[in-house]
Write an enzyme that holds these catalytic residues in place. Sequence first.
Site, PDB file in Angstrom:
ATOM      1  N   ASP A  10       0.860  -1.184   0.000  1.00 39.67           N
ATOM      2  CA  ASP A  10       0.000   0.000   0.000  1.00 39.67           C
ATOM      3  C   ASP A  10       0.894   1.232   0.000  1.00 39.67           C
ATOM      4  O   ASP A  10       1.610   1.497   0.971  1.00 39.67           O
ATOM      5  CB  ASP A  10      -0.892  -0.026   1.244  1.00 39.67           C
ATOM      6  CG  ASP A  10      -1.863   1.145   1.287  1.00 39.67           C
ATOM      7  OD1 ASP A  10      -1.881   1.944   0.332  1.00 39.67           O
ATOM      8  OD2 ASP A  10      -2.591   1.259   2.288  1.00 39.67           O
ATOM      9  N   ASP A 105      -3.174   2.353  -5.952  1.00 36.57           N
ATOM     10  CA  ASP A 105      -2.067   2.425  -4.999  1.00 36.57           C
ATOM     11  C   ASP A 105      -1.911   1.175  -4.133  1.00 36.57           C
ATOM     12  O   ASP A 105      -1.207   1.199  -3.115  1.00 36.57           O
ATOM     13  CB  ASP A 105      -2.226   3.645  -4.093  1.00 36.57           C
ATOM     14  CG  ASP A 105      -3.511   3.614  -3.271  1.00 36.57           C
ATOM     15  OD1 ASP A 105      -4.369   2.750  -3.543  1.00 36.57           O
ATOM     16  OD2 ASP A 105      -3.660   4.460  -2.367  1.00 36.57           O
ATOM     17  N   GLU A 106      -2.525   0.058  -4.530  1.00 37.72           N
ATOM     18  CA  GLU A 106      -2.413  -1.175  -3.758  1.00 37.72           C
ATOM     19  C   GLU A 106      -2.262  -2.383  -4.674  1.00 37.72           C
ATOM     20  O   GLU A 106      -2.888  -2.437  -5.740  1.00 37.72           O
ATOM     21  CB  GLU A 106      -3.653  -1.400  -2.887  1.00 37.72           C
ATOM     22  CG  GLU A 106      -3.797  -0.482  -1.706  1.00 37.72           C
ATOM     23  CD  GLU A 106      -5.015  -0.851  -0.873  1.00 37.72           C
ATOM     24  OE1 GLU A 106      -4.864  -1.034   0.340  1.00 37.72           O
ATOM     25  OE2 GLU A 106      -6.110  -0.984  -1.447  1.00 37.72           O
TER      26      GLU A 106
END
Length: 417
Positions: A10, A105-106
């Site tokens: 993350d 974003d992960e």
Amino acid sequence: MDNKVFFLIDFDAFFISCHAIENKYINEVPAVVCENNKKGIVITANYKSRAIGVKTAMPIFKVKKIIPDILIINPDMDLYSQVSRETFKAISDTFTSKMEVVSIDECFLEVSDSYKKYGTVMNMANEIKEFVKTNFNLTCSIGVSSNKFLSKMASEFNKPDGVSKMLPTEIEEKLWPLDIQKMYGVGAATTKKFEALKVKTIGDLARQKRETVIELLGKHGFNLWINANGLSEDEINLNYFEINSVGNEWTLTQLSNNEYELENHLRDLTEMVCNRVKKRLKKAYTVAIVVVYKDFGEKLSKKKKTRQITLKTPSNDLEEIFPHVLELFYSFWNGDLVKLIGVRLANLVEDFSVKKQLSIDEVNVIKKYNVVESIMDNINNSINKKMLITGTNLIKKNEKYSNNFKYSKVEKENRKK
């Protein structure tokens, strides 16, 4: 670790961190990503501003009361998408190809075999963290465990720029004491329903009888109960760079041929799929549905129906896509009892690459509303809840429900004739 080993990576304060790649000064002062106008809403705040009380979804005029000279950065979705793709590709090329991107974003990694060359699982996680920092000037938090859910929860333990693990034997100590609202997959509506069972922590949920939770929440409840007990068995979806489709299916707790109920399920599924496509910065050319009927002993091909349609212009908008979903459904549904229903968007393209010839009126409308809806989507995605909706969309949603039910009855009567 048991058999499989998963990482959840993350990126910390990702949107604002992308701007700081070329301008490190952004990390040294309180800063936010936000439209710089009176009605601006914070999309992401860096950690210096968070420490002073700034939060996601806070109006900028309130932020300025806390930090009058805060640095405000206009959002740049092209930049975020580019950094996301390049970083994920570098991690995949360097460490393992078993990667599943779940948002901008992960990503999940399955490192069950690849970690051994680094000596230990934690060594590999720290290598990845330093690789991202050295090569991209980004920091990330990494959760380590035996399945996706536990690694996701572990990633929250040591933010920012940390690595945390949670073994299956540690869930009673590390997971169960957490408030149920902190559980991935639990929103405000589910939390409210859990009040009937006096479920306040993840441990309270884990100790419930499985059948009781299923009766309350259906398949979703079953999945939450499995996760709370650390029992989920996961696989990595490898179609991450050029992901071609996104879908959701719902197995009904009871067979149904109720139009109102089925249309509600279809709308909820369409909304979930549209949000997932938006989170990947994509739009879809193809809309598809699947319906599985009650098993009367027929072959699967006879009890399972699928239909799809290709759009002239790709979309990720619920109000544009849902009418097509209904059209597909009523093109073959004959009133039989339904066991499963699903919606899928396919042939995805980059959102910002879509070009459309607009009329003057359309341009004026977009100028007025596009920024607001873009910010709302980003905020809803960042907090994993659909907390914000425009008044226009609320009216449209209510009108759509009303019109759709009328349309359903007319179509049904036409089929009888």
